[in-house]
Design a protein around this motif. Sequence first.
Motif, PDB file in Angstrom:
ATOM      1  N   GLY A  44     -41.308   2.947 -17.468  1.00  0.00           N
ATOM      2  CA  GLY A  44     -40.746   1.932 -16.569  1.00  0.00           C
ATOM      3  C   GLY A  44     -39.227   1.990 -16.549  1.00  0.00           C
ATOM      4  N   THR A  45     -38.607   0.878 -16.867  1.00  0.00           N
ATOM      5  CA  THR A  45     -37.145   0.741 -16.875  1.00  0.00           C
ATOM      6  C   THR A  45     -36.453   1.904 -17.586  1.00  0.00           C
ATOM      7  OG1 THR A  45     -37.326  -1.659 -16.879  1.00  0.00           O
ATOM      8  CG2 THR A  45     -35.280  -0.735 -17.784  1.00  0.00           C
ATOM      9  N   VAL A 105     -50.556  -0.574  -7.038  1.00  0.00           N
ATOM     10  CA  VAL A 105     -51.442  -1.666  -6.628  1.00  0.00           C
ATOM     11  C   VAL A 105     -50.744  -2.461  -5.528  1.00  0.00           C
ATOM     12  CG1 VAL A 105     -52.639  -3.753  -7.384  1.00  0.00           C
ATOM     13  CG2 VAL A 105     -52.461  -1.781  -8.913  1.00  0.00           C
ATOM     14  N   TYR A 144     -38.503  -6.380 -11.217  1.00  0.00           N
ATOM     15  CA  TYR A 144     -37.571  -5.991 -10.155  1.00  0.00           C
ATOM     16  C   TYR A 144     -38.142  -4.828  -9.359  1.00  0.00           C
ATOM     17  CZ  TYR A 144     -36.354  -2.274 -13.391  1.00  0.00           C
ATOM     18  OH  TYR A 144     -36.410  -1.192 -14.230  1.00  0.00           O
TER      19      TYR A 144
HETATM   20  C1  LIG Z   1     -30.873  -1.314 -17.358  1.00  0.00           C
HETATM   21  C2  LIG Z   1     -31.716  -2.313 -18.052  1.00  0.00           C
HETATM   22  C3  LIG Z   1     -31.541  -2.561 -19.410  1.00  0.00           C
HETATM   23  C4  LIG Z   1     -32.339  -3.509 -20.051  1.00  0.00           C
HETATM   24  N1  LIG Z   1     -32.128  -3.760 -21.388  1.00  0.00           N
HETATM   25  C5  LIG Z   1     -32.885  -4.674 -22.004  1.00  0.00           C
HETATM   26  C6  LIG Z   1     -32.713  -4.970 -23.402  1.00  0.00           C
HETATM   27  O1  LIG Z   1     -31.880  -4.398 -24.073  1.00  0.00           O
HETATM   28  N2  LIG Z   1     -33.486  -5.913 -23.966  1.00  0.00           N
HETATM   29  C7  LIG Z   1     -34.433  -6.586 -23.263  1.00  0.00           C
HETATM   30  O2  LIG Z   1     -35.118  -7.420 -23.828  1.00  0.00           O
HETATM   31  N3  LIG Z   1     -34.633  -6.320 -21.961  1.00  0.00           N
HETATM   32  C8  LIG Z   1     -33.891  -5.398 -21.313  1.00  0.00           C
HETATM   33  N4  LIG Z   1     -34.109  -5.147 -19.988  1.00  0.00           N
HETATM   34  C9  LIG Z   1     -35.225  -5.772 -19.312  1.00  0.00           C
HETATM   35  C10 LIG Z   1     -36.330  -4.686 -19.311  1.00  0.00           C
HETATM   36  O3  LIG Z   1     -36.707  -4.395 -18.046  1.00  0.00           O
HETATM   37  C11 LIG Z   1     -37.414  -5.001 -20.288  1.00  0.00           C
HETATM   38  O4  LIG Z   1     -36.915  -5.040 -21.579  1.00  0.00           O
HETATM   39  C12 LIG Z   1     -38.575  -4.012 -20.325  1.00  0.00           C
HETATM   40  O5  LIG Z   1     -38.207  -2.658 -20.335  1.00  0.00           O
HETATM   41  C13 LIG Z   1     -39.477  -4.311 -19.178  1.00  0.00           C
HETATM   42  O6  LIG Z   1     -40.691  -3.670 -19.424  1.00  0.00           O
HETATM   43  P1  LIG Z   1     -41.909  -3.882 -18.460  1.00  0.00           P
HETATM   44  O7  LIG Z   1     -42.915  -2.907 -18.862  1.00  0.00           O
HETATM   45  O8  LIG Z   1     -42.299  -5.317 -18.450  1.00  0.00           O
HETATM   46  O9  LIG Z   1     -41.325  -3.589 -17.007  1.00  0.00           O
HETATM   47  P2  LIG Z   1     -40.751  -2.233 -16.420  1.00  0.00           P
HETATM   48  O10 LIG Z   1     -39.994  -1.470 -17.423  1.00  0.00           O
HETATM   49  O11 LIG Z   1     -40.042  -2.610 -15.171  1.00  0.00           O
HETATM   50  O12 LIG Z   1     -42.063  -1.393 -16.081  1.00  0.00           O
HETATM   51  C14 LIG Z   1     -42.933  -1.813 -15.079  1.00  0.00           C
HETATM   52  C15 LIG Z   1     -43.797  -0.644 -14.660  1.00  0.00           C
HETATM   53  O13 LIG Z   1     -44.747  -1.125 -13.713  1.00  0.00           O
HETATM   54  C16 LIG Z   1     -44.813  -0.255 -12.612  1.00  0.00           C
HETATM   55  N5  LIG Z   1     -45.223  -1.048 -11.452  1.00  0.00           N
HETATM   56  C17 LIG Z   1     -44.562  -2.085 -10.890  1.00  0.00           C
HETATM   57  N6  LIG Z   1     -45.256  -2.578  -9.851  1.00  0.00           N
HETATM   58  C18 LIG Z   1     -46.388  -1.840  -9.767  1.00  0.00           C
HETATM   59  C19 LIG Z   1     -47.507  -1.865  -8.888  1.00  0.00           C
HETATM   60  N7  LIG Z   1     -47.611  -2.766  -7.908  1.00  0.00           N
HETATM   61  N8  LIG Z   1     -48.490  -0.945  -9.073  1.00  0.00           N
HETATM   62  C20 LIG Z   1     -48.415  -0.033 -10.074  1.00  0.00           C
HETATM   63  N9  LIG Z   1     -47.367   0.043 -10.926  1.00  0.00           N
HETATM   64  C21 LIG Z   1     -46.371  -0.859 -10.779  1.00  0.00           C
HETATM   65  C22 LIG Z   1     -43.418   0.322 -12.488  1.00  0.00           C
HETATM   66  O14 LIG Z   1     -43.442   1.550 -11.806  1.00  0.00           O
HETATM   67  C23 LIG Z   1     -43.007   0.448 -13.959  1.00  0.00           C
HETATM   68  O15 LIG Z   1     -43.349   1.696 -14.496  1.00  0.00           O
HETATM   69  C24 LIG Z   1     -33.321  -4.208 -19.325  1.00  0.00           C
HETATM   70  C25 LIG Z   1     -33.482  -3.971 -17.962  1.00  0.00           C
HETATM   71  C26 LIG Z   1     -32.692  -3.041 -17.328  1.00  0.00           C
HETATM   72  C27 LIG Z   1     -32.898  -2.811 -15.861  1.00  0.00           C
END
Ligand SMILES: Cc1cc2nc3c(=O)[nH]c(=O)nc-3n(C[C@H](O)[C@H](O)[C@H](O)COP(=O)(O)OP(=O)(O)OC[C@H]3O[C@@H](n4cnc5c(N)ncnc54)[C@H](O)[C@@H]3O)c2cc1C
Length: 493
Positions: A44-45, A105, A144
């Motif tokens: 992801g991110t 999805v 996002y």
């Molecule tokens: C640059 C940056 C730095 C960050 N640093 C921190 C930090 O230091 N500490 C912290 O706590 N948080 C941080 N964050 C917030 C960070 O996004 C989260 O920590 C964490 O990585 C999010 O994980 P996630 O799996 O929930 O979401 P994401 O990492 O956004 O992964 C979501 C996944 O779902 C997939 N997806 C989305 N919609 C769909 C769909 N409809 N169908 C199929 N697949 C889909 C995407 O392709 C992606 O692979 C940061 C964010 C950014 C942008």
Amino acid sequence: MPEEHVDVLIVGAGISGICAAYHVQDKCPGRTFAVLEARDSVGGTWDLFRYPGIRSDSDMYTLGFRFRPWPDAKAIADGPAILSYVRETASRYGIDRKIRFHHRVVRAQWSTEAARWTVEVERTDTGETIRLTCSFLFACSGYYRYDGGYTPEFEGTERFQGQIVHPQEWTDDIDYAGRRVVVVGSGATAVTLVPAMAERAAHVTMLQRSPSYVVSLPGQDPLASALRRFLPAKLVYPIVRWKNVLMTMLVFQLSRRRPQVVKAMIRKGLERRLPAGYDIDTHFKPSYNPWDQRMCLVPDGDLFDAITRGRASVVTDRIDRFTEKGLKLASGAELEADLVVTATGLNLVPLGGIAMSVDGQDVELPETLTYKGMMLSGVPNLAFAVGYTNASWTLKCELTSEYVCRLLNHMEGHGYEICKPRRDPSVAGEPLIDFSSGYVVRAIHEFPRQGSKAPWRLYQNYARDLVLLRFGPVEDEAMEFLRPEPRIESLAA
Ligand SMILES: Cc1cc2nc3c(=O)[nH]c(=O)nc-3n(C[C@H](O)[C@H](O)[C@H](O)COP(=O)(O)OP(=O)(O)OC[C@H]3O[C@@H](n4cnc5c(N)ncnc54)[C@H](O)[C@@H]3O)c2cc1C
């Protein structure tokens, strides 16, 4: 052809999707599950963002999974190390075999009669549409949009002879060595980019409309370094994790109750790190209180060092327009640039942009209330993983995953097929997040709302959530459970 059915369908293979898959596999071994991921890789991110210096801005002892200690001495880790950690976790536990890449999805339709979701998936590689069904849908889709970051409309960009790039679209071939760089923004991404690019650029200017709170933290945790000398890493991890959880909670609570004290502490840190006589009031004194917006952390004061060494500087002003050579500012000043990086934010999107309906009725997210920060009023058999805004994301996502497993096991044990949070009409809705940051204000009206009291309220408090979600009862007044047979009569009643 009959549609394929799985018990639990996880959407997203980022930190929270891998976390969810681990717990479902571990705690609900009898359930079938799959992970659908729109992209072609895990992470992801941490796979998407490739800009210079990309790193965490919270410590890895709390951003890491509880079930798999963060292996490195570095507490603030770089993006590639975090990506490897997430990928290795996926392969170590065989989760990678459960992921279907290129599966976005787009729609999910719940039928009470069938007690299942029908999920419409767009194959991002072939353009094909496929359908699956599942008993429980778990959205781990981040917060996002992946197809583009937020850039405000700037006048004159077509005239500018240099390059403009948003950090979300950064590619390895962007050369900034010896070039004059302007980073527009004052958030976590901007304060990461500036010192990293200052190593090779001719000069980096951070151009901000208004300042943020920027706090220096040790890149390596001193307690972890000390304990690692005589304790195995496996034991050090939970100790340092709890120390960091408690410290973060303390600073957040102090910021809310005694903002002046926290402001004074931050100020002292800035005075120590920045050159004598530096204009802190203009560049590092926000008009809001600490934690009214997310605080920016910089490891070992790297941003302040770049400023002190003259490699970087901060300008607090507004962009009037782009010119051929750079930027004309509202004050009349001009900033020449070869490369402008617009670290101006993300475009938030709730639940992966999935359009949902329940028994033929579209789900309007702003009309729903969040239940325990992970389910939605009126929406059966659905959970979502959204982390904390005032602490590491994973802390909450892991509690959510554990709770979903408890819920699934409870349902199985009692012969329930459907669980649905039932809205209490006396509970008023409030915005889900009370941050004043632009990216939140721009999109929060599209998100579900939170209620004024438990279980509808989002407390943003790990200790409280831990008690509620790991040990609290699964049955409560707000949750309706239904067994297969009498459900139609009881829903009609
Ligand atoms: C640059 C940056 C730095 C960050 N640093 C921190 C930090 O230091 N500490 C912290 O706590 N948080 C941080 N964050 C917030 C960070 O996004 C989260 O920590 C964490 O990585 C999010 O994980 P996630 O799996 O929930 O979401 P994401 O990492 O956004 O992964 C979501 C996944 O779902 C997939 N997806 C989305 N919609 C769909 C769909 N409809 N169908 C199929 N697949 C889909 C995407 O392709 C992606 O692979 C940061 C964010 C950014 C942008």
